[in-house]
Design a protein around this motif. Structure first.
Motif, short mmCIF file in Angstrom:
data_model
loop_
_atom_site.label_atom_id
_atom_site.label_comp_id
_atom_site.label_asym_id
_atom_site.label_seq_id
_atom_site.Cartn_x
_atom_site.Cartn_y
_atom_site.Cartn_z
N ASN A 62 0.81 -1.22 0.00
CA ASN A 62 0.00 0.00 0.00
C ASN A 62 0.84 1.27 0.00
OD1 ASN A 62 -2.49 -1.44 0.20
ND2 ASN A 62 -2.08 -1.78 2.37
N PHE A 63 2.18 1.11 0.00
CA PHE A 63 3.05 2.28 0.13
C PHE A 63 4.12 2.27 -0.95
CE2 PHE A 63 1.37 1.07 4.25
CZ PHE A 63 0.81 2.26 4.69
N PRO A 64 4.66 3.45 -1.31
CA PRO A 64 5.71 3.52 -2.33
C PRO A 64 6.95 2.71 -1.93
CG PRO A 64 4.81 5.69 -1.88
CD PRO A 64 4.25 4.79 -0.84
N ARG A 65 7.53 2.05 -2.92
CA ARG A 65 8.77 1.30 -2.69
C ARG A 65 9.93 2.08 -3.29
NH1 ARG A 65 9.09 -4.69 -5.06
NH2 ARG A 65 8.72 -3.49 -6.97
N LEU A 66 10.97 2.26 -2.49
CA LEU A 66 12.11 3.07 -2.90
C LEU A 66 13.22 2.21 -3.49
CD1 LEU A 66 12.19 5.39 0.24
CD2 LEU A 66 10.97 5.74 -1.93
N SER A 67 14.18 2.87 -4.10
CA SER A 67 15.26 2.15 -4.79
C SER A 67 16.39 1.72 -3.86
CB SER A 67 15.85 3.06 -5.88
OG SER A 67 16.54 4.17 -5.28
N GLY A 68 16.50 2.38 -2.72
CA GLY A 68 17.63 2.11 -1.83
C GLY A 68 18.72 3.16 -1.96
N GLU A 69 18.59 4.03 -2.96
CA GLU A 69 19.55 5.11 -3.15
C GLU A 69 19.02 6.40 -2.51
OE1 GLU A 69 22.46 4.44 -4.34
OE2 GLU A 69 21.88 2.37 -4.80
N ALA A 70 19.89 7.38 -2.38
CA ALA A 70 19.53 8.61 -1.69
C ALA A 70 18.61 9.52 -2.50
CB ALA A 70 20.80 9.37 -1.31
N GLU A 71 18.69 9.44 -3.83
CA GLU A 71 18.02 10.43 -4.67
C GLU A 71 16.51 10.46 -4.47
OE1 GLU A 71 21.99 9.89 -6.03
OE2 GLU A 71 20.40 8.42 -5.62
N ASP A 72 15.85 9.28 -4.48
CA ASP A 72 14.39 9.30 -4.36
C ASP A 72 13.95 9.69 -2.96
OD1 ASP A 72 15.41 6.91 -3.48
OD2 ASP A 72 13.96 5.65 -4.53
N VAL A 73 14.80 9.44 -1.95
CA VAL A 73 14.49 9.87 -0.59
C VAL A 73 14.53 11.41 -0.52
CG1 VAL A 73 15.17 9.79 1.83
CG2 VAL A 73 15.37 7.75 0.41
N LEU A 74 15.53 12.00 -1.14
CA LEU A 74 15.66 13.46 -1.12
C LEU A 74 14.47 14.13 -1.80
CD1 LEU A 74 19.46 13.73 -1.98
CD2 LEU A 74 18.38 14.26 0.22
N LEU A 75 13.94 13.50 -2.86
CA LEU A 75 12.78 14.07 -3.55
C LEU A 75 11.53 14.08 -2.67
CD1 LEU A 75 13.18 12.51 -7.12
CD2 LEU A 75 13.44 14.92 -6.50
N LEU A 76 11.43 13.09 -1.79
CA LEU A 76 10.25 12.99 -0.92
C LEU A 76 10.27 13.99 0.23
CD1 LEU A 76 9.87 9.10 -0.72
CD2 LEU A 76 8.32 10.69 -1.86
N LYS A 77 11.46 14.46 0.60
CA LYS A 77 11.64 15.42 1.69
C LYS A 77 10.93 14.97 2.99
CE LYS A 77 12.09 19.32 -1.51
NZ LYS A 77 11.56 20.63 -1.92
N PRO A 78 11.28 13.79 3.50
CA PRO A 78 10.63 13.30 4.73
C PRO A 78 11.12 14.07 5.95
CG PRO A 78 12.43 11.86 4.13
CD PRO A 78 12.30 12.86 3.00
N ASP A 79 10.33 13.98 7.01
CA ASP A 79 10.77 14.57 8.28
C ASP A 79 11.84 13.70 8.93
OD1 ASP A 79 8.86 16.72 8.22
OD2 ASP A 79 7.32 15.23 8.70
N LEU A 80 11.70 12.38 8.76
CA LEU A 80 12.65 11.42 9.34
C LEU A 80 12.91 10.28 8.37
CD1 LEU A 80 11.23 10.99 12.98
CD2 LEU A 80 13.32 12.21 12.34
N VAL A 81 14.14 9.79 8.40
CA VAL A 81 14.51 8.61 7.63
C VAL A 81 15.01 7.54 8.61
CG1 VAL A 81 15.94 7.67 5.77
CG2 VAL A 81 15.23 10.08 5.70
N VAL A 82 14.35 6.39 8.58
CA VAL A 82 14.74 5.30 9.48
C VAL A 82 15.63 4.34 8.71
CG1 VAL A 82 13.94 3.51 11.04
CG2 VAL A 82 12.52 5.52 10.65
#
Length: 271
Positions: A62-82
């Motif tokens: 039910n949730f987006p799956r990321l690549s494991g690289e930093a780029e797609d995380v940076l695009l999401l601009k989360p408050d926290l990264v676990v």
């Protein structure tokens, strides 16, 4: 971790609905999925939907799956990264350099450490009540499993592909001890884990072996080890406790399900 929790307290007003969270590790995925509100979760690890590794694989769809690289995380601009301390250091450093707040979890080796991590994640997602409820459920299943094994002193050997055994300093060993079972791997002189020969396993003669799957088909050489005629002779299905790997590969709320399954298996093999 302490710094992150202090930061969460200071930022509490900004997170009226809880922080928006990305998880980059299959184990932290399951903690987040168990304790956070759905609208807090904006991305999960690339292995989050792998049913072999993740107890929460179906829920993760039910949730987006990321690549494991930093780029797609940076695009999401989360408050926290676990993340896990086993995730790539370069990726973690890059996220920190861009100002993202990381919560780093280690790999737990004991049930007490698992409970600590559940509490910590409860604080991170701002739902400590849910964490305490899950810990209470875990404690209840520990008591249930111990009651099922209380009249015996079974020696159990956790045995994986190619003859790998989980030693005394492993999460599986802590799980067995909580249920009142002895990990026979300690008699082989392994610590966290190591490989044992077929001859050593047969000579050890544990009461049961603990495996991740039943069945009589070997899809590769690793699995074929568990179906060797010598092991099948001494350890047929009636001497094999089956505990799926997705219930034990990570430390988290799924260990309550693992202990329930362990109790059921003990009742099956001892009736």
């Amino acid at each position: 971790m302490v710094a992150i929790l202090l930061w969460l307290i200071s930022a509490g007003a900004a997170f009226a609905a809880g922080p928006r969270i990305v998880s980059m590790n299959v184990c932290s995925d399951q903690l987040v999925l168990s304790l956070a509100d759905p609208d807090q979760i904006i991305g999960l690890s690339r292995f989050s939907r792998d049913a072999w590794q993740s107890w929460a694989a179906e829920k993760a769809r039910n949730f987006p799956r990321l690549s494991g690289e930093a780029e797609d995380v940076l695009l999401l601009k989360p408050d926290l990264v676990v993340v896990s301390l086993f995730d790539k250091r370069a990726t973690r450093d890059l996220l920190k350099a861009h100002g993202l707040h990381l919560v780093e979890f280690t790999v737990p080796r004991t049930l007490d450490e698992v409970k600590d991590q559940i509490r910590a994640m409860g604080d991170v997602v701002q739902h400590p009540d849910r964490a305490e409820a899950e810990i209470a459920r875990l404690d209840a299943t520990i008591a249930h499993a111990r009651a099922a094994a209380s009249a015996h002193h079974y020696r159990v050997l956790p045995l994986e592909r190619r003859g790998f055994v989980s030693g005394d300093h492993s999460l599986v060993s802590s799980l067995l001890a909580a249920a009142g079972l002895a990990n026979a791997a300690g008699e082989l002189g392994v610590g966290a884990g190591g490989f044992a020969s077929l001859e050593a396993i047969v000579k050890l003669r544990p009461d049961f072996i603990l495996v991740s799957e039943a069945g009589d088909r070997a899809e590769d050489d690793g699995r074929a080890f568990l179906l060797h005629p010598a092991l099948e002779r001494f350890y047929p299905q009636s001497k094999r406790i089956v505990l799926p790997e997705r219930l034990t590969v990570c430390g988290g709320v799924m260990l309550a399900d693992a202990l329930d399954r362990l109790t059921e298996e003990l009742q099956r093999v001892t009736q």
